[in-house]
Design a protein around this motif. Sequence first.
Motif, short mmCIF file in Angstrom:
data_model
loop_
_atom_site.label_atom_id
_atom_site.label_comp_id
_atom_site.label_asym_id
_atom_site.label_seq_id
_atom_site.Cartn_x
_atom_site.Cartn_y
_atom_site.Cartn_z
N TYR A 55 0.85 -1.02 0.23
CA TYR A 55 0.05 -0.16 -0.12
C TYR A 55 0.92 1.19 -0.02
O TYR A 55 2.20 0.95 0.03
CB TYR A 55 -1.02 -0.01 1.25
CG TYR A 55 -0.41 -0.24 2.55
CD1 TYR A 55 -0.12 1.25 3.52
CD2 TYR A 55 -0.03 -1.28 3.19
CE1 TYR A 55 0.35 1.13 4.70
CE2 TYR A 55 0.38 -1.44 4.29
CZ TYR A 55 0.55 -0.27 5.23
OH TYR A 55 1.08 -0.34 6.48
N GLY A 56 0.43 2.40 -0.09
CA GLY A 56 1.13 3.63 -0.19
C GLY A 56 2.35 3.69 0.71
O GLY A 56 3.43 4.57 0.23
N ALA A 59 5.59 2.78 -0.92
CA ALA A 59 6.00 3.41 -2.52
C ALA A 59 7.74 3.73 -2.42
O ALA A 59 8.28 3.45 -3.47
CB ALA A 59 5.30 4.80 -2.51
N VAL A 270 4.43 7.02 -6.25
CA VAL A 270 3.22 5.97 -6.36
C VAL A 270 3.32 5.53 -7.50
O VAL A 270 2.86 4.40 -7.79
CB VAL A 270 2.08 6.93 -5.76
CG1 VAL A 270 0.74 6.24 -6.34
CG2 VAL A 270 1.96 7.15 -4.38
N LEU A 286 -3.26 4.98 -2.91
CA LEU A 286 -1.87 4.96 -2.66
C LEU A 286 -1.30 6.41 -2.60
O LEU A 286 -0.71 6.57 -1.66
CB LEU A 286 -1.18 4.37 -4.04
CG LEU A 286 -1.69 2.66 -4.23
CD1 LEU A 286 -0.92 2.45 -5.65
CD2 LEU A 286 -0.78 2.00 -3.14
N GLN A 289 -2.25 7.63 0.86
CA GLN A 289 -1.58 6.68 1.84
C GLN A 289 0.01 7.22 2.11
O GLN A 289 0.32 7.52 3.02
CB GLN A 289 -1.82 5.40 1.56
CG GLN A 289 -3.03 4.63 1.61
CD GLN A 289 -3.07 3.24 1.14
OE1 GLN A 289 -2.52 2.82 0.18
NE2 GLN A 289 -4.05 2.39 1.66
N TRP A 290 0.37 7.50 0.94
CA TRP A 290 1.80 7.90 1.15
C TRP A 290 2.01 9.31 1.62
O TRP A 290 2.90 9.62 2.37
CB TRP A 290 2.53 7.67 -0.25
CG TRP A 290 3.81 8.32 -0.23
CD1 TRP A 290 4.39 9.40 -1.32
CD2 TRP A 290 5.08 8.15 0.54
NE1 TRP A 290 5.79 9.80 -0.76
CE2 TRP A 290 6.16 8.92 0.44
CE3 TRP A 290 5.07 7.27 1.68
CZ2 TRP A 290 7.63 8.90 0.89
CZ3 TRP A 290 6.27 7.29 2.37
CH2 TRP A 290 7.51 8.18 1.80
#
Length: 349
Positions: A55-56, A59, A270, A286, A289-290
């Motif tokens: 998930y993010g 990255a 991402v 993503l 999330q990042w």
Amino acid sequence: MSKKTLRSTLVAAAAASALLLTSCAGAGAGGDGPTAEGEEGGMTDVTIMLNWYPYGEHAPFYYGVEQGIFEEHGINLTIQAGQGSTKTVQATGQDQVDFGWADTPAVMSNIDKGVGVQSVGVFLQTTPSAVQVFADSGITTPEDLVGATIATSAGDAPTTTFPMYLEAAGIDPADVTQQNLDAAGKMAAMMNGQVDGLIGFAHDQGPTIANESGRDVIYLKYSEVGLNFFSNGLIASNSMISDNPELVQAMVDATSESFEAAKADPEAAVAAMDGKDPQMPVAEVLLEQWTETIILLDSPTSGEVVPGTNSTEDWEATISVLAEAGLIEGENSVDTYFNADFAPAGGAE
């Protein structure tokens, strides 16, 4: 490998090949590793197991491979999905993989149980633990949780420390109902209106729930009431640390540089994840999330630091919180859990 401006099909194919998920152990475990810059022995095949499906937050690993950062340190990195931090810690301790990416409370708990690993750098230094609710739920402050039903997962750090969060916010834990569910069940229950919210990582579930439901999600973060403890970071087995310290240092340095690069260009970071795993969230999720992860990289005492740089003070604070919550024994010193010999280049305590 080329930098951001060159995004040819050849580069994408090379990155995808390097990142092929595998169930095999990393070839670097226990073998001859590179020096800090990889100038001896050529490239070393290295596997890292994540704490969960990509998930993010992850990255930087994909971006670091795409941008050649790991290659510059002599590392041919393979990224392997995980199934929870405990399984990642155990696989790393058994040298089934070369390195792990895992939640610090799970790392410390397993060390207490005899698993032979140590942290070599926590990157998420502010806890992402939070109560997550829909923005239109009527819950906007911790006080609004009185009388609410919140989905939790027994045994994990956010749930175990939830009473401490409530107490720090001036709320009697008995005034909030907890409903124990697994990770997927928590999200479904919140979206179906069976619970008023859930406990989890603000940079993980929330963006996914918002995307799937079409409703905004807000976070009541533990850190906002002064409750903080370390979260995800890089771990290595005791045998890796003793037998191949040059590789450990190279991995710490490459990971730190990759996080710095991903902070500088979140969209490109991402984009490097595109197509790497079928269970990965969509690009918009993503990115959120990042972006939420970047906030967590700062030290609660020192502020912005080189990613992966840890202080004894922050470690001691984490030990204190987790011991009070009963997640760890509380009798061990910092160096039981953290090996300070591998501070990232440019970082200092």
